[in-house]
Design a protein around this motif. Structure first.
Motif, PDB file in Angstrom:
ATOM      1  N   GLN A 156     -17.679  24.684 -50.488  1.00 38.19           N
ATOM      2  CA  GLN A 156     -16.690  25.632 -51.002  1.00 38.19           C
ATOM      3  C   GLN A 156     -15.266  25.126 -50.782  1.00 38.19           C
ATOM      4  OE1 GLN A 156     -17.631  29.306 -49.021  1.00 38.19           O
ATOM      5  NE2 GLN A 156     -19.344  29.794 -50.381  1.00 38.19           N
ATOM      6  N   GLN A 160     -12.494  24.125 -53.730  1.00 38.53           N
ATOM      7  CA  GLN A 160     -11.132  24.658 -53.782  1.00 38.53           C
ATOM      8  C   GLN A 160     -10.103  23.532 -53.851  1.00 38.53           C
ATOM      9  OE1 GLN A 160     -10.675  27.254 -50.424  1.00 38.53           O
ATOM     10  NE2 GLN A 160     -12.028  28.838 -51.235  1.00 38.53           N
ATOM     11  N   GLN A 163     -10.100  22.235 -57.422  1.00 38.84           N
ATOM     12  CA  GLN A 163      -9.388  23.143 -58.323  1.00 38.84           C
ATOM     13  C   GLN A 163      -7.886  23.072 -58.108  1.00 38.84           C
ATOM     14  OE1 GLN A 163     -11.185  26.930 -57.518  1.00 38.84           O
ATOM     15  NE2 GLN A 163     -13.050  26.485 -58.678  1.00 38.84           N
TER      16      GLN A 163
END
Length: 653
Positions: A156, A160, A163
Motif C-alpha cells: 500500500q 501511494q 501515485q
C-alpha cells in the motif's frame, strides 16, 4: 473425650488431603514457568494432568498459562511478520503449535508464512523497479501483492508513492517544445489557411492535425514580425475562430472553436478544495456564477468542494477560493464595569402617637356544662367586629381607647458602595457575545383551571448587569462595536391577593455603536440615578413652632446616588493583514474561454515574460528567399514571402 478424639482425626485427614492437592506436577510446572521456560513448564503440566486426571486446580492453571503464553507468542510472531523477520516469526509460531496444537490462529499464520515470504520478494523487486523509474512494472507488482494480501502495508505504501510520482505528469498538460519560442517573421495576405499552416510547418517543424470540420480553404492574413512561433500560431487561430490542443511537444490538433468541439477535445481535471473557513455551499454558488462550472459536489461533513472543469477554469477557481477562504479575525474585549453608589440617611426626632381607636370588638360569652358532680361554668372571650353605637360612647373608659406606641428615632447612615466587574471575552468577527453578572430571580405564577385545580409555574428573571457586544473588525486595525448595556435591580416585592410574589424592577439601559482603534479604551458613563427624599411627621401646631418644633416632630431625609461607568477596550487577535489574499486581481479569460488567455492563447505577449532568446541563426530555422527587409528593422528575422500557389482545380461535377 471421644468427641475430641474424632475432631483430631478429622484434622489429620484434612491435612493429608490438602497435601495431596499440592501435586508434584503443578509445583514443578509452576517453577519452570516462573524460571522462564514456558514450553517445558506447559509440558510438565500436561504430564501432571495425565498423572492426576482429577486435579481441578492443576487443570485450571494449565489452561490459563497455556492461553497466556500462546497469546504472547502470537503477538510477537505478528510483529515479526509485519517487520519481515520471517524466521523469527516461524520459530514463535512453532512454539505456539507445540504449546497449543489446537490454536487456529497459529496454523493460519503458518499457512500464510510462505505467501508472506513470496510477497516480500515481490515487494523488493517492485521497490527496485520504482527506484529505476519503471512505474508501470512497480504498480503491477504492488497490485498483485494486494490481490493476495489486501492489508499488506508495504504494498500500500509503495502504491501511494507510485501515485504521488505520477501526479505531476498527470496534472501537467502537453506543451510545445522550447524550440517553438524562437522568433519568426510571417507575412501572408489573403492566403489559403492550408497554405499558411503548410508554410509554418515547413519552416518550424510543427505537425498540424485538422478536425474534419476545419475549412482549410479559408483566406487568412497575418503579419507577424519577430514573434515566437507558438504566438504566431495562436494569432492565426484567433482570427480564424479556431482552437488548438497540444498533442505532444511538436504536434497540434486544430479544431473549430465551438462548444461541441470543446467538449470533445478539451481535457478536464478534477480538483478537491478542503475549505478551512469559507462555507462550501457559498463557495459553490460563487464558482457557478463566475467560472460557470456545472459539475460540482459539496460534502458538508468535511466542508469539501469537488469540481470538474478545464485546467484553465481550475486555476481560476483556485484563485477565487484563495480570495474567499480566509480566516475571520477575532477580538478580545476587556470590559470593566464600575457601579458607584452613595447613600445618605438621617432619621431624627420623636414620633408621637398619631392614631387613636376604640376597642369595640370584645365579646364575652358564658357557657354552663354539667358533669358528674357540680356544674362547671366556662367563659370565652372572642374578638369579633361589632358596630359602634351611641350607647357605647356614653360609657367610654380609658380601657376602651387604644393608640400606637410612641418612639424616638436617632438614626444616621452613610454608605459608599463600589461594585466592579472586569470580564474578558473573546469574540469572533460579526458574532454576538453576552455577559450577565447578577442573579436569576424566581417569579412564581399560579394558574387555576376550570375544574378548580391550582398549578404553579416558576420563571426566572435576570437581574443585574447585562452586556451585549457585537464587534466588526474593519481595515487598518479599526474595530466597530455594537454595545448594549442594561443594569437592573429589585426595587420592591409585590405580593398579590392570592399570594403570588412579583417584583418591581428598576432598569437603566444604554445602546450605542463605537469605532475604536486596537487597544483604545472608551469610557461610557452618565447612567446616573439621583434620588433625594425628605419627609417629616409633626404634631399639628406644636411641630411648626420655631426651634421647639423639633421636639414635636420626626424628620426623615434620604439621598441615594448611583452611577454606572463602562470601560471597553478591544484587542484584535487577528488583524486585517491576515485577511488580505495574496492576489486580488487576475485575468479571468473570455466569456467563451473561462480562465484562459483569450482564444486559447497559451503564451500572451506583453503579459507572460519570455526567457532570453538568442538571435536565430539560419541553421536553427530554415528560411525561404527573404523579401525586402524594412530599413527600420535591420536586426529583425527574415520575412517569409507569400508563396505563389496556383488556385485549386475546380471540383468535378
Amino acid at each position: 473425650m471421644q468427641r475430641t478424639h474424632n475432631v483430631c482425626l478429622s484434622a489429620v485427614f484434612l491435612a493429608l488431603s490438602l497435601a495431596g492437592c499440592a501435586s508434584t506436577g503443578l509445583t514443578e510446572g509452576r517453577k519452570l514457568i516462573d524460571a522462564g521456560q514456558p514450553e517445558a513448564g506447559i509440558a510438565r503440566l500436561r504430564t501432571g494432568m495425565v498423572e492426576e486426571p482429577g486435579n481441578i486446580k492443576l487443570k485450571a492453571y494449565y489452561h490459563t498459562q497455556r492461553e497466556r503464553i500462546a497469546s504472547q507468542l502470537l503477538t510477537q510472531a505478528q510483529a515479526d511478520l509485519d517487520a519481515g523477520r520471517f524466521d523469527a516469526a516461524e520459530a514463535a509460531l512453532n512454539k505456539v503449535v507445540a504449546i497449543h496444537p489446537e490454536n487456529p490462529r497459529a496454523h493460519t499464520l503458518l499457512d500464510n508464512l510462505a505467501t508472506a515470504r513470496q510477497n516480500q520478494t515481490r515487494l523488493q523487486a517492485a521497490s527496485e523497479a520504482f527506484t529505476a523509474g519503471r512505474l508501470d512494472e512497480a504498480e503491477q507488482t504492488a497490485r498483485l501483492i494486494l490481490a493476495e494480501s489486501p492489508g499488506h502495508a508495504g504494498a500500500q505504501a509503495l502504491l501511494q508513492q507510485i501515485q504521488a510520482a505520477r501526479t505531476p505528469d498527470e496534472l501537467k498538460l502537453p506543451e510545445l517544445g522550447a524550440a517553438y519560442r524562437k522568433p519568426i517573421t510571417l507575412e501572408f495576405r489573403d492566403a489559403p489557411l492550408r497554405s499558411v499552416f503548410d508554410m509554418i510547418s515547413r519552416q518550424s517543424g510543427l505537425n498540424f492535425i485538422f478536425d474534419k470540420d476545419v475549412r482549410t480553404d479559408t483566406k487568412a492574413t497575418l503579419f507577424a514580425r519577430n514573434t515566437p512561433i507558438a504566438d504566431a500560431v495562436d494569432m492565426l487561430l484567433m482570427t480564424g475562430q479556431l482552437a488548438k490542443k497540444v498533442v505532444n511537444a511538436n504536434t497540434l490538433l486544430i479544431y473549430p472553436d465551438q462548444p461541441q468541439k470543446q467538449k470533445a477535445y478539451q481535457d478536464l481535471m478534477v480538483k478537491s478544495f478542503y475549505l478551512g473557513n469559507a462555507d462550501a455551499k457559498a463557495t459553490m454558488a460563487m464558482l457557478r456564477t463566475l467560472v460557470k462550472t456545472r459539475d460540482m459536489y459539496v460534502d458538508d461533513r468535511l466542508n469539501l468542494l469537488v469540481m470538474r472543469d478545464t485546467p484553465d477554469a481550475i486555476r481560476l477557481a483556485e484563485k477565487l477560493v484563495a480570495v474567499q477562504d480566509l480566516a475571520e479575525p477575532e477580538v478580545m474585549l476587556d470590559v470593566e464595569v464600575l457601579e458607584i453608589k452613595r447613600g445618605r440617611l438621617l432619621d431624627l426626632g420623636i414620633q408621637y402617637p398619631n392614631q387613636f381607636s376604640l376597642l369595640n370588638t370584645i365579646t364575652t360569652a358564658t357557657a354552663t356544662s354539667s358533669t358528674v358532680g357540680a356544674p362547671v361554668v366556662t367563659t370565652n372571650t372572642t374578638l369579633s367586629p361589632l358596630p359602634l353605637t351611641v350607647d357605647k360612647l356614653r360609657h367610654l373608659t380609658g380601657a376602651d381607647i387604644a393608640m400606637n406606641n410612641p418612639q424616638v428615632n436617632l438614626k444616621k447612615e452613610d454608605s459608599d458602595v463600589n461594585i466592579l466587574a472586569n470580564p474578558r471575552i473573546r469574540v469572533k468577527n460579526r458574532e454576538k457575545a453576552k455577559i450577565h453578572i447578577g442573579d436569576k430571580v424566581p417569579v412564581i405564577t399560579s394558574n387555576t383551571t376550570s375544574t378548580g385545580v391550582v398549578s404553579e409555574s416558576v420563571s426566572y428573571l435576570d437581574v443585574g448587569l447585562k452586556l451585549d457586544v457585537e464587534p466588526t473588525v474593519l481595515m487598518r486595525q479599526d474595530v466597530q462595536i455594537k454595545v448594549g448595556l442594561e443594569v437592573s435591580n429589585i426595587v420592591r416585592e409585590i405580593r398579590s391577593n392570592n399570594g403570588t410574589l412579583t417584583y418591581q424592577i428598576g432598569t437603566r439601559n444604554a445602546g450605542t455603536t463605537l469605532r475604536l482603534k486596537d487597544g483604545e479604551t472608551q469610557v461610557l458613563a452618565g447612567l446616573i440615578s439621583d434620588e433625594d427624599r425628605s419627609s417629616a411627621s409633626k404634631i399639628p401646631g406644636l411641630g411648626d413652632l420655631p426651634l421647639l418644633g423639633r421636639l414635636f416632630s420626626n424628620h426623615h431625609n434620604e439621598r441615594n446616588k448611583t452611577e454606572i461607568v463602562l470601560l471597553i477596550t478591544p484587542r484584535v487577535l487577528r488583524s486585517d493583514s491576515t485577511r488580505q489574499p495574496a492576489l486580488t486581481e487576475f485575468r479571468g479569460g473570455t466569456e467563451s474561454d473561462i480562465g484562459g488567455g483569450g482564444a486559447n492563447l497559451s503564451f500572451r505577449p506583453g503579459v507572460d515574460r519570455l526567457p532570453p532568446v538568442p538571435t536565430p541563426q539560419p541553421a536553427d530555422i530554415p528560411q525561404a528567399e527573404p523579401a525586402a527587409e524594412p530599413a527600420t528593422a535591420p536586426d529583425a528575422a527574415p520575412a517569409i514571402p507569400v508563396p505563389q500557389i496556383p488556385p485549386p482545380p475546380a471540383p468535378d461535377n
